[in-house]
Design a protein around this motif. Structure first.
Motif, PDB file in Angstrom:
ATOM      1  N   TYR B  75      17.335  48.380  29.077  1.00 33.32           N
ATOM      2  CA  TYR B  75      17.672  48.774  30.454  1.00 33.32           C
ATOM      3  C   TYR B  75      17.480  47.628  31.440  1.00 33.32           C
ATOM      4  CZ  TYR B  75      12.659  50.250  30.425  1.00 33.32           C
ATOM      5  OH  TYR B  75      11.304  50.328  30.282  1.00 33.32           O
ATOM      6  N   TYR B  78      20.758  45.940  31.384  1.00 36.45           N
ATOM      7  CA  TYR B  78      21.726  46.683  32.187  1.00 36.45           C
ATOM      8  C   TYR B  78      21.552  46.394  33.673  1.00 36.45           C
ATOM      9  CZ  TYR B  78      24.498  50.491  34.069  1.00 36.45           C
ATOM     10  OH  TYR B  78      25.439  51.208  34.755  1.00 36.45           O
ATOM     11  N   LEU B  79      20.295  46.349  34.112  1.00 38.85           N
ATOM     12  CA  LEU B  79      20.019  46.136  35.541  1.00 38.85           C
ATOM     13  C   LEU B  79      20.515  44.779  36.036  1.00 38.85           C
ATOM     14  CD1 LEU B  79      18.637  47.184  38.138  1.00 38.85           C
ATOM     15  CD2 LEU B  79      16.534  46.116  37.367  1.00 38.85           C
ATOM     16  N   GLY B 109       2.763  51.298  25.983  1.00 40.05           N
ATOM     17  CA  GLY B 109       3.201  52.661  26.237  1.00 40.05           C
ATOM     18  C   GLY B 109       4.498  52.701  27.035  1.00 40.05           C
ATOM     19  N   THR B 110       5.235  51.578  27.008  1.00 40.51           N
ATOM     20  CA  THR B 110       6.453  51.513  27.825  1.00 40.51           C
ATOM     21  C   THR B 110       7.665  51.039  27.026  1.00 40.51           C
ATOM     22  OG1 THR B 110       5.838  49.299  28.559  1.00 40.51           O
ATOM     23  CG2 THR B 110       5.184  51.119  29.981  1.00 40.51           C
ATOM     24  N   GLY B 111       7.780  51.532  25.794  1.00 41.06           N
ATOM     25  CA  GLY B 111       8.986  51.259  25.012  1.00 41.06           C
ATOM     26  C   GLY B 111      10.144  52.114  25.499  1.00 41.06           C
ATOM     27  N   THR B 112      11.208  52.113  24.720  1.00 41.64           N
ATOM     28  CA  THR B 112      12.415  52.845  25.114  1.00 41.64           C
ATOM     29  C   THR B 112      12.713  53.948  24.105  1.00 41.64           C
ATOM     30  OG1 THR B 112      13.257  50.736  25.956  1.00 41.64           O
ATOM     31  CG2 THR B 112      14.831  52.557  25.805  1.00 41.64           C
ATOM     32  N   LYS B 116      17.853  56.894  24.728  1.00 40.42           N
ATOM     33  CA  LYS B 116      18.154  56.110  25.932  1.00 40.42           C
ATOM     34  C   LYS B 116      18.513  54.670  25.567  1.00 40.42           C
ATOM     35  CE  LYS B 116      15.869  59.247  28.934  1.00 40.42           C
ATOM     36  NZ  LYS B 116      14.717  59.592  29.788  1.00 40.42           N
ATOM     37  N   PHE B 120      21.931  53.173  27.188  1.00 43.95           N
ATOM     38  CA  PHE B 120      22.023  51.949  27.984  1.00 43.95           C
ATOM     39  C   PHE B 120      22.830  50.876  27.251  1.00 43.95           C
ATOM     40  CE2 PHE B 120      18.666  53.749  30.588  1.00 43.95           C
ATOM     41  CZ  PHE B 120      18.917  53.217  31.835  1.00 43.95           C
TER      42      PHE B 120
ATOM     43  N   GLY C  71      13.449  64.974  32.086  1.00 42.46           N
ATOM     44  CA  GLY C  71      13.037  63.788  31.337  1.00 42.46           C
ATOM     45  C   GLY C  71      13.417  62.477  31.994  1.00 42.46           C
ATOM     46  N   ASN C  72      14.101  62.549  33.143  1.00 41.85           N
ATOM     47  CA  ASN C  72      14.573  61.316  33.784  1.00 41.85           C
ATOM     48  C   ASN C  72      13.431  60.467  34.337  1.00 41.85           C
ATOM     49  OD1 ASN C  72      17.918  61.323  35.236  1.00 41.85           O
ATOM     50  ND2 ASN C  72      17.243  61.835  33.191  1.00 41.85           N
ATOM     51  N   LYS C  73      13.559  59.172  34.099  1.00 40.78           N
ATOM     52  CA  LYS C  73      12.700  58.173  34.704  1.00 40.78           C
ATOM     53  C   LYS C  73      13.544  57.373  35.691  1.00 40.78           C
ATOM     54  CE  LYS C  73      11.290  58.016  30.328  1.00 40.78           C
ATOM     55  NZ  LYS C  73      10.888  57.510  29.008  1.00 40.78           N
ATOM     56  N   TYR C  75      14.809  54.464  35.690  1.00 31.20           N
ATOM     57  CA  TYR C  75      15.984  53.726  35.206  1.00 31.20           C
ATOM     58  C   TYR C  75      17.097  54.673  34.764  1.00 31.20           C
ATOM     59  CZ  TYR C  75      13.318  53.989  30.724  1.00 31.20           C
ATOM     60  OH  TYR C  75      12.582  54.384  29.641  1.00 31.20           O
ATOM     61  N   ASP C  76      16.740  55.908  34.431  1.00 31.55           N
ATOM     62  CA  ASP C  76      17.786  56.895  34.139  1.00 31.55           C
ATOM     63  C   ASP C  76      18.571  57.236  35.403  1.00 31.55           C
ATOM     64  OD1 ASP C  76      17.121  57.355  31.341  1.00 31.55           O
ATOM     65  OD2 ASP C  76      15.291  58.266  32.103  1.00 31.55           O
ATOM     66  N   TYR C  78      19.023  55.188  37.867  1.00 30.81           N
ATOM     67  CA  TYR C  78      19.894  54.033  38.143  1.00 30.81           C
ATOM     68  C   TYR C  78      21.161  54.092  37.301  1.00 30.81           C
ATOM     69  CZ  TYR C  78      21.464  49.260  38.791  1.00 30.81           C
ATOM     70  OH  TYR C  78      22.224  48.166  39.090  1.00 30.81           O
ATOM     71  N   LEU C  79      20.985  54.445  36.018  1.00 28.20           N
ATOM     72  CA  LEU C  79      22.134  54.468  35.108  1.00 28.20           C
ATOM     73  C   LEU C  79      23.197  55.476  35.533  1.00 28.20           C
ATOM     74  CD1 LEU C  79      23.384  53.446  32.422  1.00 28.20           C
ATOM     75  CD2 LEU C  79      22.167  55.273  31.252  1.00 28.20           C
ATOM     76  N   THR C 110       6.798  55.760  25.960  1.00 27.93           N
ATOM     77  CA  THR C 110       8.027  55.272  26.580  1.00 27.93           C
ATOM     78  C   THR C 110       8.028  55.476  28.095  1.00 27.93           C
ATOM     79  OG1 THR C 110       9.090  57.397  26.137  1.00 27.93           O
ATOM     80  CG2 THR C 110       9.426  55.656  24.502  1.00 27.93           C
ATOM     81  N   GLY C 111       6.870  55.234  28.721  1.00 24.62           N
ATOM     82  CA  GLY C 111       6.821  55.235  30.177  1.00 24.62           C
ATOM     83  C   GLY C 111       7.469  53.980  30.746  1.00 24.62           C
ATOM     84  N   THR C 112       7.285  53.788  32.039  1.00 16.68           N
ATOM     85  CA  THR C 112       7.903  52.649  32.715  1.00 16.68           C
ATOM     86  C   THR C 112       6.823  51.716  33.268  1.00 16.68           C
ATOM     87  OG1 THR C 112       9.654  54.170  33.407  1.00 16.68           O
ATOM     88  CG2 THR C 112       9.627  52.003  34.452  1.00 16.68           C
ATOM     89  N   ASP C 113       6.931  50.426  32.962  1.00 14.46           N
ATOM     90  CA  ASP C 113       6.009  49.450  33.547  1.00 14.46           C
ATOM     91  C   ASP C 113       6.082  49.510  35.067  1.00 14.46           C
ATOM     92  OD1 ASP C 113       5.072  47.994  31.144  1.00 14.46           O
ATOM     93  OD2 ASP C 113       7.185  47.459  30.948  1.00 14.46           O
ATOM     94  N   LYS C 116       8.635  47.215  36.727  1.00 19.73           N
ATOM     95  CA  LYS C 116      10.023  47.619  36.515  1.00 19.73           C
ATOM     96  C   LYS C 116      10.338  48.903  37.270  1.00 19.73           C
ATOM     97  CE  LYS C 116      10.543  44.877  32.477  1.00 19.73           C
ATOM     98  NZ  LYS C 116      10.691  44.765  31.021  1.00 19.73           N
ATOM     99  N   LYS C 119      11.282  47.644  40.558  1.00 19.29           N
ATOM    100  CA  LYS C 119      12.553  46.929  40.524  1.00 19.29           C
ATOM    101  C   LYS C 119      13.749  47.896  40.508  1.00 19.29           C
ATOM    102  CE  LYS C 119      12.458  42.823  38.234  1.00 19.29           C
ATOM    103  NZ  LYS C 119      12.554  41.925  37.046  1.00 19.29           N
ATOM    104  N   PHE C 120      13.679  48.887  39.616  1.00 21.92           N
ATOM    105  CA  PHE C 120      14.779  49.848  39.525  1.00 21.92           C
ATOM    106  C   PHE C 120      14.863  50.719  40.775  1.00 21.92           C
ATOM    107  CE2 PHE C 120      14.928  48.779  35.032  1.00 21.92           C
ATOM    108  CZ  PHE C 120      16.258  48.955  34.712  1.00 21.92           C
TER     109      PHE C 120
END
Lengths: 224, 224, 224, 224
Positions: B75, B78-79, B109-112, B116, B120, C71-73, C75-76, C78-79, C110-113, C116, C119-120
């Motif tokens: 992602y 993509y950004l 803990g921040t994989g994809t 998704k 992406f 389930g959207n984060k 970056y979802d 943004y997509l 699979t959280g978000t840093d 990031k 940024k998103f």
């Protein structure tokens, strides 16, 4: 006459009692997690083993005891081994643990570090062997049955299986390599790369075929 | 006479203009994470590719551009694809991503999520193909080089590689299967089951041999 | 006479048509995750807002549109913002995201840093503001309602809420600080330190009281 | 006369020897993780405590022993308590554990489940109290010192501190509530919301001020 007979019967009874210890049932404790916990169900591998022993006509010589608790990791076994294993005075203990030590890393963040897995496993064996209990070790069978090497936790499961194989060798314990058997069985039979349903119901717990495979493997190891 | 010369010059100019497009350099952008970011270093695979093209005498026909940023997941690509890829007006884009999508699950803990990752990835390809850009996909090479199937993240890395293979097939993109090459190379050469040092310096980033292997694989794919 | 009337009617129609743009409904899109997705249910906060506007007699001036997906984060969002928000040509967008960015770290890896996430989030706002769309930001309300500061993810949720507050300030966006409201409401009302049931049904999703609180907060922010 | 005196001296010496056991040094073992391990360094809290006892003139009555090992979680303490604590025959044991049980969830996926944390903690206390050893419990001080409630792991750290407070109450153990002291100290002194540097060097391990605070808290608890 009656009195004489009575004495003869008493003598016979004494003789029987005297030799009874020779015929004492061997107690085998199966020590593990939810997979072992389910082993005592009607179609579970411990029940199957009991039936096999009956069919062989040696069912009276052995007592098979399930000591599995769901969610257990190696240190849980260590914590409860006095109460749940040593207190039962077993002759043989079959340890089968490892799935949760790997699985819970991902699912709860509470798996077991590899070095501590080894440390606790060795501590359990040491305590059992100090009581002259024979110890057999099993490698964890599966977390996912896919055959294209894409089960998420296979790498770690293989690593921990390797640790168990080393522990078995170092402590002169018999090894029941369920991990290898499961992989081989799936490579031969899971041609459509299913995630579960070959030996497990849910990627981890044994279905009927799985229980049979495990029972036969343990039969061979325990009564070669 | 002047007029005649004038016509000749015009004719020459027209000819040059006519053939100019044929001689325009093809721009190839390498779009990825830290592995690609290191590809432009003196011994990196992009530098090696540039040298190979020079040796083949076609170095002037191509411009190779690195667009890798450390820590990037699908992602992140993509950004930043508008600024870092589309703005460069490439003819070809080589996408190489996936290691962090798997790795960061465990480390931060921040994989994809797999679904998704696919979503992406497809969105990136759709945008590139809409501009008539040729897209090549790479599978992630390695997180750990052990050959006894005990690299912790191999299962997931294989899963995400499988997703990329499907995406390539579905979108008619050429595939550079670095995952398969790496596994094969290690099975043949990593006989002592080392964790790194065969194709990587640190289980993930390419050493000299790794950069060569990748450069050759890309050479074959890009200039067959 | 008939003709004359006909002309009058035509003139009236023209006048109405001419002024229609002035009366165009304002479209407000609520952009978020499962909490927003549930907002359009009969007792959901978006439905409550619609009712409030009707009661105020300005219901015809606004169209409230739910654009939440479970389930959207960040970056979802943004997509899918082109398809699900910009394509709807909104005047106002209320963004409410963050729970899954924090929660999925623990539950799926699979959280978000944090960097990031920022940024998103900024990228979304930039795209919306470039179209002169008014943007309101919400902080994530809760993952657990305990008041003794022992909700596992509160620290991270507070951190991400802080990031959103900064983003709002930097981009001159109105802030609906649902995190603060939830904490305050619980401190005042959750005297028995319950994990859920005060404003949520399950630690995260709004119950009736929660939906009311959110609807009122949004009412105040959107129609002060 | 001289002879008589000699006999008196001898009698006095005998009496002194007879009462010597009353003056036996009390042994206090500090049982914990890396924070306790560092406690025996020149500026560590155990060293500070020893100095305080000397200054009070009771230094000879007590022997303070460090038994901390880096990375230890509650079950590691349980595993090594026979060798590292009971074998030292202590009169008092100060247990300070919990940081790694929470922290390793995120950093390695190998933290400790709350219910198992409680189970192992109770098992340790039971074993110590069975030997008539006095047990004091500490709550874990900090993983991050920010005062805006945004330390990622504060929620869980507060939860595990709550568990320890309950264990102390249930087992009639004295509690040294370092968690509360740390929070209070930071709220009063960390006005610029720093992540570390107030009581810790690195969010977890004590700096000079931290060691002093802990030494004083333990002094008050052990020698009220």
């Amino acid at each position: 006459m009656i009195k004489k007979n009575w004495w003869l019967l008493l003598a016979a009874a004494c003789l029987l009692t005297a030799f009874a210890p020779l015929q004492k049932k061997q107690r085998i404790v199966f020590f593990g997690d939810s997979i072992t916990e389910a082993g005592v169900k009607p179609t579970g591998f411990i029940t199957l083993l009991t039936n096999m022993l009956q069919q062989k006509g040696i069912g009276n010589n052995y007592e098979l005891v399930g000591a599995g608790i769901g969610g257990n990791k190696v240190y849980d076994l260590y914590l409860r081994m006095d109460d749940d294993v040593l207190a039962k005075n077993p002759d043989i203990v079959v340890i089968w643990v490892g799935v949760n030590d790997v699985w819970h890393k991902r699912s709860f963040g509470t798996g077991t570090d590899a070095d501590k897995f080894e440390k606790f496993y060795n501590a359990i064996i040491k305590k059992l062997q100090a009581k002259n209990i024979k110890v057999l070790l099993c490698t964890p069978a599966a977390i996912g049955e896919r055959t294209d090497f894409s089960n998420e936790l296979d790498g770690d499961l293989n690593k921990y299986s390797g640790i168990i194989r080393n522990i078995a060798a170092n402590n002169h314990c018999q090894l029941i390599d369920l991990r290898k058997m499961t992989l081989d069985y799936n490579l031969a039979n899971n041609t459509s790369n299913k995630e579960s349903g070959i030996l497990t119901t849910d990627r981890v717990h044994l279905n009927e075929t799985g229980n049979k495979m495990v029972a036969e493997a343990m039969m061979k190891a325990l009564f070669p």
